[in-house]
Write an enzyme that holds these catalytic residues in place. Structure first.
Site, PDB file in Angstrom:
ATOM      1  N   GLU A  54       0.837  -1.212   0.000  1.00 22.36           N
ATOM      2  CA  GLU A  54       0.000   0.000   0.000  1.00 22.36           C
ATOM      3  C   GLU A  54       0.863   1.249   0.000  1.00 22.36           C
ATOM      4  O   GLU A  54       2.004   1.225   0.476  1.00 22.36           O
ATOM      5  CB  GLU A  54      -0.829   0.034   1.289  1.00 22.36           C
ATOM      6  CG  GLU A  54      -1.782  -1.125   1.443  1.00 22.36           C
ATOM      7  CD  GLU A  54      -3.211  -0.694   1.245  1.00 22.36           C
ATOM      8  OE1 GLU A  54      -3.428   0.357   0.592  1.00 22.36           O
ATOM      9  OE2 GLU A  54      -4.090  -1.392   1.743  1.00 22.36           O
ATOM     10  N   LYS A  58      -0.694   7.152   8.711  1.00 27.80           N
ATOM     11  CA  LYS A  58      -1.148   8.304   9.508  1.00 27.80           C
ATOM     12  C   LYS A  58      -2.022   7.751  10.638  1.00 27.80           C
ATOM     13  O   LYS A  58      -3.251   7.795  10.541  1.00 27.80           O
ATOM     14  CB  LYS A  58      -2.013   9.241   8.656  1.00 27.80           C
ATOM     15  CG  LYS A  58      -1.310   9.985   7.548  1.00 27.80           C
ATOM     16  CD  LYS A  58      -2.322  10.972   6.948  1.00 27.80           C
ATOM     17  CE  LYS A  58      -1.940  11.430   5.571  1.00 27.80           C
ATOM     18  NZ  LYS A  58      -2.985  12.295   4.968  1.00 27.80           N
ATOM     19  N   ARG A  91       2.109  12.503  -8.857  1.00 30.41           N
ATOM     20  CA  ARG A  91       2.571  11.135  -8.592  1.00 30.41           C
ATOM     21  C   ARG A  91       4.028  10.945  -9.012  1.00 30.41           C
ATOM     22  O   ARG A  91       4.737  10.100  -8.477  1.00 30.41           O
ATOM     23  CB  ARG A  91       1.716  10.119  -9.375  1.00 30.41           C
ATOM     24  CG  ARG A  91       0.299   9.962  -8.870  1.00 30.41           C
ATOM     25  CD  ARG A  91      -0.323   8.712  -9.496  1.00 30.41           C
ATOM     26  NE  ARG A  91      -1.773   8.710  -9.444  1.00 30.41           N
ATOM     27  CZ  ARG A  91      -2.494   8.289  -8.403  1.00 30.41           C
ATOM     28  NH1 ARG A  91      -1.889   7.873  -7.307  1.00 30.41           N
ATOM     29  NH2 ARG A  91      -3.812   8.311  -8.446  1.00 30.41           N
ATOM     30  N   ASP A 141      -0.889  11.086  -4.976  1.00 33.77           N
ATOM     31  CA  ASP A 141      -1.443  12.155  -5.806  1.00 33.77           C
ATOM     32  C   ASP A 141      -2.318  13.117  -5.019  1.00 33.77           C
ATOM     33  O   ASP A 141      -2.812  12.817  -3.937  1.00 33.77           O
ATOM     34  CB  ASP A 141      -2.292  11.556  -6.921  1.00 33.77           C
ATOM     35  CG  ASP A 141      -3.624  11.028  -6.403  1.00 33.77           C
ATOM     36  OD1 ASP A 141      -3.611  10.208  -5.467  1.00 33.77           O
ATOM     37  OD2 ASP A 141      -4.678  11.458  -6.910  1.00 33.77           O
ATOM     38  N   ASP A 176      -4.730   5.868   5.891  1.00 38.20           N
ATOM     39  CA  ASP A 176      -5.296   7.086   6.455  1.00 38.20           C
ATOM     40  C   ASP A 176      -6.404   6.678   7.439  1.00 38.20           C
ATOM     41  O   ASP A 176      -6.115   6.321   8.570  1.00 38.20           O
ATOM     42  CB  ASP A 176      -5.797   7.944   5.278  1.00 38.20           C
ATOM     43  CG  ASP A 176      -6.210   9.336   5.677  1.00 38.20           C
ATOM     44  OD1 ASP A 176      -5.518   9.966   6.485  1.00 38.20           O
ATOM     45  OD2 ASP A 176      -7.245   9.821   5.169  1.00 38.20           O
ATOM     46  N   PHE A 200      -1.230  16.314   4.419  1.00 38.88           N
ATOM     47  CA  PHE A 200      -1.498  15.718   3.111  1.00 38.88           C
ATOM     48  C   PHE A 200      -0.209  15.702   2.315  1.00 38.88           C
ATOM     49  O   PHE A 200       0.431  16.736   2.127  1.00 38.88           O
ATOM     50  CB  PHE A 200      -2.596  16.479   2.359  1.00 38.88           C
ATOM     51  CG  PHE A 200      -3.150  15.681   1.213  1.00 38.88           C
ATOM     52  CD1 PHE A 200      -4.178  14.778   1.414  1.00 38.88           C
ATOM     53  CD2 PHE A 200      -2.615  15.809  -0.071  1.00 38.88           C
ATOM     54  CE1 PHE A 200      -4.668  14.001   0.372  1.00 38.88           C
ATOM     55  CE2 PHE A 200      -3.098  15.044  -1.124  1.00 38.88           C
ATOM     56  CZ  PHE A 200      -4.130  14.149  -0.905  1.00 38.88           C
ATOM     57  N   VAL A 201       0.179  14.521   1.865  1.00 39.34           N
ATOM     58  CA  VAL A 201       1.459  14.391   1.170  1.00 39.34           C
ATOM     59  C   VAL A 201       1.265  13.939  -0.278  1.00 39.34           C
ATOM     60  O   VAL A 201       0.283  13.262  -0.600  1.00 39.34           O
ATOM     61  CB  VAL A 201       2.393  13.401   1.907  1.00 39.34           C
ATOM     62  CG1 VAL A 201       2.883  13.993   3.214  1.00 39.34           C
ATOM     63  CG2 VAL A 201       1.713  12.055   2.140  1.00 39.34           C
TER      64      VAL A 201
HETATM   65  P1  IMP Z   1      -8.110   5.443   3.704  1.00 38.93           P
HETATM   66  O1  IMP Z   1      -9.057   4.464   3.128  1.00 38.93           O
HETATM   67  O2  IMP Z   1      -8.799   6.589   4.389  1.00 38.93           O
HETATM   68  O3  IMP Z   1      -7.066   4.821   4.608  1.00 38.93           O
HETATM   69  O4  IMP Z   1      -7.404   6.157   2.505  1.00 38.93           O
HETATM   70  C1  IMP Z   1      -6.376   5.616   1.796  1.00 38.93           C
HETATM   71  C2  IMP Z   1      -6.277   6.339   0.457  1.00 38.93           C
HETATM   72  O5  IMP Z   1      -6.522   7.759   0.611  1.00 38.93           O
HETATM   73  C3  IMP Z   1      -4.879   6.207  -0.083  1.00 38.93           C
HETATM   74  O6  IMP Z   1      -4.749   5.050  -0.862  1.00 38.93           O
HETATM   75  C4  IMP Z   1      -4.748   7.496  -0.874  1.00 38.93           C
HETATM   76  O7  IMP Z   1      -5.261   7.334  -2.186  1.00 38.93           O
HETATM   77  C5  IMP Z   1      -5.606   8.499  -0.147  1.00 38.93           C
HETATM   78  N1  IMP Z   1      -4.796   9.354   0.768  1.00 38.93           N
HETATM   79  C6  IMP Z   1      -4.901   9.443   2.100  1.00 38.93           C
HETATM   80  N2  IMP Z   1      -4.048  10.342   2.604  1.00 38.93           N
HETATM   81  C7  IMP Z   1      -3.347  10.821   1.548  1.00 38.93           C
HETATM   82  C8  IMP Z   1      -2.283  11.794   1.420  1.00 38.93           C
HETATM   83  O8  IMP Z   1      -1.775  12.389   2.370  1.00 38.93           O
HETATM   84  N3  IMP Z   1      -1.835  12.016   0.152  1.00 38.93           N
HETATM   85  C9  IMP Z   1      -2.352  11.382  -0.940  1.00 38.93           C
HETATM   86  N4  IMP Z   1      -3.327  10.471  -0.861  1.00 38.93           N
HETATM   87  C10 IMP Z   1      -3.829  10.194   0.370  1.00 38.93           C
HETATM   88 MG    MG Z   2      -5.418   8.987  -4.330  1.00 38.26          MG
END
Ligand code: IMP
Ligand code: MG
Length: 171
Positions: free
Chosen positions: A95, A127, A161, A155, A99, A148-149
């Site tokens: 992965e 995170k 990217r 992206d 987040d 946010f990175v």
């Molecule tokens: P989650 O389902 O909330 O854990 O989100 C995961 C997805 O959110 C990742 O695969 C990313 O596509 C996007 N994402 C979360 N935080 C960031 C960030 O800081 N930068 C870019 N994409 C992020």
């Molecule tokens: Mg994304």
């Protein structure tokens, strides 16, 4: 929108990826695995990581779309699933970032129903402060604050990217 400081430059990323590759090789101890790469964000990380590993690796792809914000449930949909048979296999999900944890948990669940022997998860970034559902990856490249990175596969609306470094994006 402002591009802020470099959080991890290309050299720091490469060093950490090498360390992870060694740790993973030790953990899998020469037995073959199936790497499931989470598109699109994990592509650069996955390719650098598996290229540095000695473990025999088959590669599969998975693509999850998270619709957090549209639905309060934060549903996850798959537009691509592994084609190979995962029955009895040792799977390593690769992965880009964890987040809320919803995407990782959904991927984990989608692979588990294919009866693999075990599903391990390595993520480049984590995170932990943002977690909304319980999910603990087995290996983490870098644990970061709630920023946010972008870059090295990550992206913002499909941009950035290609950056070699991981940078903070001020929205
Ligand atoms: P989650 O389902 O909330 O854990 O989100 C995961 C997805 O959110 C990742 O695969 C990313 O596509 C996007 N994402 C979360 N935080 C960031 C960030 O800081 N930068 C870019 N994409 C992020
Ligand atoms: Mg994304």
């Amino acid at each position: 929108m402002k591009m802020n400081e470099v959080l991890y430059n290309a050299a720091a990323i490469a060093d950490r990826v090498q360390e992870l590759a060694k740790e993973l090789d030790v953990a899998f101890d020469g037995s073959s695995i199936v790497a499931v790469v989470a598109l699109k964000g994990a592509m650069p990380f996955a390719m650098d990581l598996i290229r540095s590993m000695k473990t025999p690796i088959a590669v599969e792809l998975i693509r999850a779309k998270s619709y957090l914000g549209r639905e309060s449930t934060g549903e996850v949909e798959f537009s691509l699933l592994p084609e190979g048979d995962l029955t009895g296999k040792t799977v390593l999900v690769i992965e880009d970032i964890l987040d809320t944890g919803r995407t990782a948990r959904a991927i984990y669940g989608a692979l588990l129903i294919q009866n693999p022997q075990r599903v391990h998860v390595v993520t480049l970034l984590d995170k932990p402060a943002r977690r909304e559902v319980e999910f603990q990856p087995d290996w983490v490249g870098f644990s970061i604050e709630n920023v946010f990175v972008v870059g090295y596969g990550l992206d913002y609306d499909e941009a950035y990217r290609q950056l070699p470094d991981i940078r903070v994006l001020e929205l």
